[in-house]
Motif scaffolding. Structure first.
Motif, PDB file in Angstrom:
ATOM      1  N   GLY A 160      20.302  36.760  18.605  1.00 28.82           N
ATOM      2  CA  GLY A 160      21.671  37.217  18.428  1.00 28.82           C
ATOM      3  C   GLY A 160      22.024  37.691  17.036  1.00 28.82           C
ATOM      4  O   GLY A 160      23.201  37.883  16.730  1.00 28.82           O
ATOM      5  N   LYS A 161      21.033  37.905  16.183  1.00 25.53           N
ATOM      6  CA  LYS A 161      21.291  38.345  14.804  1.00 25.53           C
ATOM      7  C   LYS A 161      21.136  39.861  14.634  1.00 25.53           C
ATOM      8  O   LYS A 161      21.215  40.369  13.532  1.00 25.53           O
ATOM      9  N   GLY A 162      20.921  40.563  15.723  1.00 18.24           N
ATOM     10  CA  GLY A 162      20.651  41.991  15.611  1.00 18.24           C
ATOM     11  C   GLY A 162      19.211  42.237  15.232  1.00 18.24           C
ATOM     12  O   GLY A 162      18.381  41.315  15.176  1.00 18.24           O
ATOM     13  N   VAL A 163      18.898  43.489  14.956  1.00 14.74           N
ATOM     14  CA  VAL A 163      17.537  43.845  14.556  1.00 14.74           C
ATOM     15  C   VAL A 163      17.307  43.371  13.125  1.00 14.74           C
ATOM     16  O   VAL A 163      18.159  43.545  12.244  1.00 14.74           O
ATOM     17  N   LEU A 164      16.147  42.753  12.906  1.00 15.17           N
ATOM     18  CA  LEU A 164      15.805  42.178  11.617  1.00 15.17           C
ATOM     19  C   LEU A 164      14.618  42.917  11.010  1.00 15.17           C
ATOM     20  O   LEU A 164      13.806  43.498  11.728  1.00 15.17           O
ATOM     21  N   VAL A 165      14.530  42.879   9.707  1.00 13.96           N
ATOM     22  CA  VAL A 165      13.399  43.465   8.981  1.00 13.96           C
ATOM     23  C   VAL A 165      12.750  42.360   8.164  1.00 13.96           C
ATOM     24  O   VAL A 165      13.433  41.615   7.450  1.00 13.96           O
ATOM     25  N   VAL A 166      11.432  42.251   8.279  1.00 14.24           N
ATOM     26  CA  VAL A 166      10.675  41.252   7.521  1.00 14.24           C
ATOM     27  C   VAL A 166       9.711  41.978   6.598  1.00 14.24           C
ATOM     28  O   VAL A 166       8.875  42.769   7.041  1.00 14.24           O
ATOM     29  N   MET A 167       9.855  41.721   5.309  1.00 11.42           N
ATOM     30  CA  MET A 167       8.956  42.286   4.298  1.00 11.42           C
ATOM     31  C   MET A 167       8.876  41.320   3.114  1.00 11.42           C
ATOM     32  O   MET A 167       9.901  40.801   2.657  1.00 11.42           O
ATOM     33  N   ASN A 168       7.658  41.062   2.661  1.00  9.83           N
ATOM     34  CA  ASN A 168       7.438  40.315   1.423  1.00  9.83           C
ATOM     35  C   ASN A 168       8.147  38.963   1.419  1.00  9.83           C
ATOM     36  O   ASN A 168       8.842  38.607   0.464  1.00  9.83           O
ATOM     37  N   ARG A 170      10.703  37.965   2.908  1.00  9.24           N
ATOM     38  CA  ARG A 170      12.157  37.986   3.007  1.00  9.24           C
ATOM     39  C   ARG A 170      12.601  38.589   4.335  1.00  9.24           C
ATOM     40  O   ARG A 170      11.913  39.405   4.925  1.00  9.24           O
ATOM     41  N   LEU A 171      13.745  38.155   4.775  1.00  9.58           N
ATOM     42  CA  LEU A 171      14.294  38.517   6.074  1.00  9.58           C
ATOM     43  C   LEU A 171      15.625  39.224   5.844  1.00  9.58           C
ATOM     44  O   LEU A 171      16.515  38.694   5.175  1.00  9.58           O
ATOM     45  N   PHE A 172      15.761  40.444   6.395  1.00 14.73           N
ATOM     46  CA  PHE A 172      16.934  41.269   6.153  1.00 14.73           C
ATOM     47  C   PHE A 172      17.607  41.669   7.458  1.00 14.73           C
ATOM     48  O   PHE A 172      16.951  41.821   8.493  1.00 14.73           O
ATOM     49  N   ALA A 173      18.911  41.927   7.386  1.00 22.03           N
ATOM     50  CA  ALA A 173      19.619  42.574   8.482  1.00 22.03           C
ATOM     51  C   ALA A 173      19.344  44.071   8.420  1.00 22.03           C
ATOM     52  O   ALA A 173      19.315  44.665   7.343  1.00 22.03           O
ATOM     53  N   ALA A 174      19.151  44.686   9.582  1.00 22.03           N
ATOM     54  CA  ALA A 174      18.804  46.104   9.626  1.00 22.03           C
ATOM     55  C   ALA A 174      19.861  46.970   8.952  1.00 22.03           C
ATOM     56  O   ALA A 174      19.534  47.975   8.320  1.00 22.03           O
ATOM     57  N   ARG A 175      21.125  46.603   9.067  1.00 24.13           N
ATOM     58  CA  ARG A 175      22.177  47.418   8.464  1.00 24.13           C
ATOM     59  C   ARG A 175      22.115  47.396   6.937  1.00 24.13           C
ATOM     60  O   ARG A 175      22.455  48.379   6.275  1.00 24.13           O
ATOM     61  N   ASP A 176      21.687  46.281   6.362  1.00 28.67           N
ATOM     62  CA  ASP A 176      21.803  46.089   4.916  1.00 28.67           C
ATOM     63  C   ASP A 176      20.581  46.542   4.129  1.00 28.67           C
ATOM     64  O   ASP A 176      20.696  46.898   2.958  1.00 28.67           O
ATOM     65  N   VAL A 177      19.420  46.523   4.736  1.00 30.60           N
ATOM     66  CA  VAL A 177      18.180  46.677   3.987  1.00 30.60           C
ATOM     67  C   VAL A 177      17.919  48.139   3.624  1.00 30.60           C
ATOM     68  O   VAL A 177      18.306  49.058   4.355  1.00 30.60           O
ATOM     69  N   ALA A 178      17.284  48.341   2.478  1.00 25.98           N
ATOM     70  CA  ALA A 178      16.891  49.681   2.059  1.00 25.98           C
ATOM     71  C   ALA A 178      15.617  49.591   1.230  1.00 25.98           C
ATOM     72  O   ALA A 178      15.380  48.597   0.532  1.00 25.98           O
ATOM     73  N   LYS A 179      14.806  50.625   1.312  1.00 25.55           N
ATOM     74  CA  LYS A 179      13.638  50.719   0.440  1.00 25.55           C
ATOM     75  C   LYS A 179      14.112  51.161  -0.933  1.00 25.55           C
ATOM     76  O   LYS A 179      14.734  52.215  -1.084  1.00 25.55           O
ATOM     77  N   ALA A 180      13.804  50.363  -1.956  1.00 22.85           N
ATOM     78  CA  ALA A 180      14.363  50.598  -3.284  1.00 22.85           C
ATOM     79  C   ALA A 180      13.298  50.793  -4.355  1.00 22.85           C
ATOM     80  O   ALA A 180      13.621  50.846  -5.542  1.00 22.85           O
ATOM     81  N   HIS A 181      12.037  50.864  -3.950  1.00 21.95           N
ATOM     82  CA  HIS A 181      10.955  51.098  -4.900  1.00 21.95           C
ATOM     83  C   HIS A 181       9.892  51.922  -4.196  1.00 21.95           C
ATOM     84  O   HIS A 181       9.649  51.747  -3.000  1.00 21.95           O
ATOM     85  N   THR A 182       9.243  52.807  -4.925  1.00 22.70           N
ATOM     86  CA  THR A 182       8.287  53.712  -4.286  1.00 22.70           C
ATOM     87  C   THR A 182       7.006  53.026  -3.839  1.00 22.70           C
ATOM     88  O   THR A 182       6.443  53.370  -2.800  1.00 22.70           O
ATOM     89  N   THR A 183       6.523  52.035  -4.607  1.00 21.27           N
ATOM     90  CA  THR A 183       5.192  51.485  -4.316  1.00 21.27           C
ATOM     91  C   THR A 183       5.088  49.965  -4.347  1.00 21.27           C
ATOM     92  O   THR A 183       4.105  49.425  -3.838  1.00 21.27           O
ATOM     93  N   ALA A 184       6.021  49.259  -4.924  1.00 19.68           N
ATOM     94  CA  ALA A 184       5.875  47.816  -5.104  1.00 19.68           C
ATOM     95  C   ALA A 184       5.942  47.078  -3.771  1.00 19.68           C
ATOM     96  O   ALA A 184       6.624  47.506  -2.836  1.00 19.68           O
ATOM     97  N   VAL A 185       5.253  45.943  -3.678  1.00 24.06           N
ATOM     98  CA  VAL A 185       5.298  45.167  -2.434  1.00 24.06           C
ATOM     99  C   VAL A 185       6.687  44.588  -2.193  1.00 24.06           C
ATOM    100  O   VAL A 185       7.048  44.294  -1.054  1.00 24.06           O
ATOM    101  N   GLU A 186       7.475  44.428  -3.259  1.00 26.17           N
ATOM    102  CA  GLU A 186       8.851  43.953  -3.108  1.00 26.17           C
ATOM    103  C   GLU A 186       9.818  45.134  -3.034  1.00 26.17           C
ATOM    104  O   GLU A 186      10.942  45.087  -3.539  1.00 26.17           O
ATOM    105  N   ALA A 187       9.400  46.189  -2.354  1.00 26.04           N
ATOM    106  CA  ALA A 187      10.166  47.436  -2.332  1.00 26.04           C
ATOM    107  C   ALA A 187      11.487  47.325  -1.586  1.00 26.04           C
ATOM    108  O   ALA A 187      12.415  48.085  -1.846  1.00 26.04           O
ATOM    109  N   PHE A 188      11.606  46.394  -0.650  1.00 25.21           N
ATOM    110  CA  PHE A 188      12.799  46.332   0.194  1.00 25.21           C
ATOM    111  C   PHE A 188      13.782  45.295  -0.334  1.00 25.21           C
ATOM    112  O   PHE A 188      13.416  44.190  -0.729  1.00 25.21           O
TER     113      PHE A 188
END
Length: 341
Positions: A160-168, A170-188
């Motif tokens: 019931g949390k909507g679509v989620l994004v998992v990277m590095n 960390r767990l993000f809501a699909a609406r909030d997350v953005a790619k903020a670095h070109t190459t780093a593993v902590e890009a999101f």
């Protein structure tokens, strides 16, 4: 129709949960010529190859692989978006499926995740995951990201949390997350809203929940949605010309999103472009190129018939605008969508 919660009778599989892993390509499914090559790689692997490389996955759940697409995510278009969404919806409709993972390239991962967040009608966990380094690289991040994504899909708190994004981790809501670095593993990151939670020491730690409407609570549906209307993003800057607006309108765009300066400010040419769009019946949304913050309503919105994008970046504002335009072109409807979703 909302997809119901998964059945808990697992006698046929020894009580184990079932997770579908749907592959679309991207870095997580790519390899390069050497372990130190972190760019110019190729999509080479299917989902089954990922399973083989991460045997620990099978201790978590019964997994089923679906190789849907083999694309770099910068090649995904509206038709591919609809293909992904329809297949995800089909898999979620199976009462034997408890959760679903989408493996995806990181370049446009946030757009696909947000699209799914708006059109899926299920409370089951859907997790979109990618990698910043190809599978052939030293310290490849894809295997652990995928392992963590499956764990999140199995977590009761993810329902019931909507679509989620998992990277590095960390767990993000699909609406909030953005790619903020070109190459780093902590890009999101979710610069203003923050991540929903973290994955640490074998545990899923959730701290927040999305408040904007998503999945089963939105008015959007894949039913009878044959295609998405054309919408363009125009980047504003000093000395910008008017030709981009003429080109978009002449090409048949039904909506324009402006990656404006500051708080959605319009250059002289952007203002002329908004006037052109209004006369042509083309929806016009003001977002910002800044990367964080909220684009607030302006007096010019009434004068020129524009919509403020709020906290949505230009690429996500385009996703929402396309879906909103499938329902109505009326200004009050478009504004309502940007306020609710």
């Amino acid at each position: 129709m909302t997809v119901s919660e998964p059945r808990r009778d697992r006698r046929s599989t020894g009580g184990r949960p079932r997770v579908v892993v749907l592959g679309t390509g991207g870095t997580i499914a790519s390899s390069a010529d050497s372990a130190t090559q972190l760019h110019d790689y190729r999509v080479t692997a299917g989902v089954e190859d990922m399973f083989t490389a991460i045997p620990e996955l099978h201790a978590l759940a019964d997994l089923r692989a679906v190789n849907l697409l083999q694309l770099d995510s910068h090649a995904i278009d509206s038709a591919a978006l609809l293909t992904i969404a329809r297949r995800v919806a089909k898999e979620l409709a199976d009462p034997e499926v408890d959760g679903l993972i989408v493996t995806h390239g990181t370049d446009t991962l946030e757009e696909t995740a947000y699209f799914l967040n708006l059109v899926l009608k299920s409370t089951k966990p859907v997790v979109v995951v990618g990698a910043m380094r190809p599978a052939s690289a030293l310290s490849a991040d894809g295997p652990l990201n995928l392992y963590n994504a499956v764990r999140v899909a199995l977590a009761p708190a993810a329902h019931g949390k909507g679509v989620l994004v998992v990277m590095n981790d960390r767990l993000f809501a699909a609406r909030d997350v953005a790619k903020a670095h070109t190459t780093a593993v902590e890009a999101f990151e979710a610069a203003e809203e923050g991540c929903l939670g973290r994955i640490a020491c074998g545990g899923i730690h959730l701290f927040h929940a999305p408040l904007r409407l998503h999945t089963a609570a939105t008015s959007f549906s894949l039913d009878r949605l044959a295609e998405l209307p054309m919408a363009d993003i125009i980047f504003d800057h000093q000395g910008a010309g008017i030709h981009h607006y003429h080109a978009a309108i002449d090409a048949g765009a039904r909506g324009i999103v402006l990656a404006a300066t500051g708080n959605g400010s319009l250059s002289p040419s952007a203002r002329l472009g908004a006037e052109l769009a209004a006369r042509a019946g083309v929806a016009f949304v003001r977002s910002s190129r800044v990367g964080r913050g909220i684009v607030t309503p302006s007096f010019d919105d009434e004068t020129l018939g524009m919509v403020a994008a709020g906290s949505l970046n230009p690429q996500k504002a385009r996703i929402l605008l396309m879906l909103a335009l499938t329902q109505s072109h009326e200004l009050h409807h478009l504004r309502s969508c940007f306020e609710r979703y």
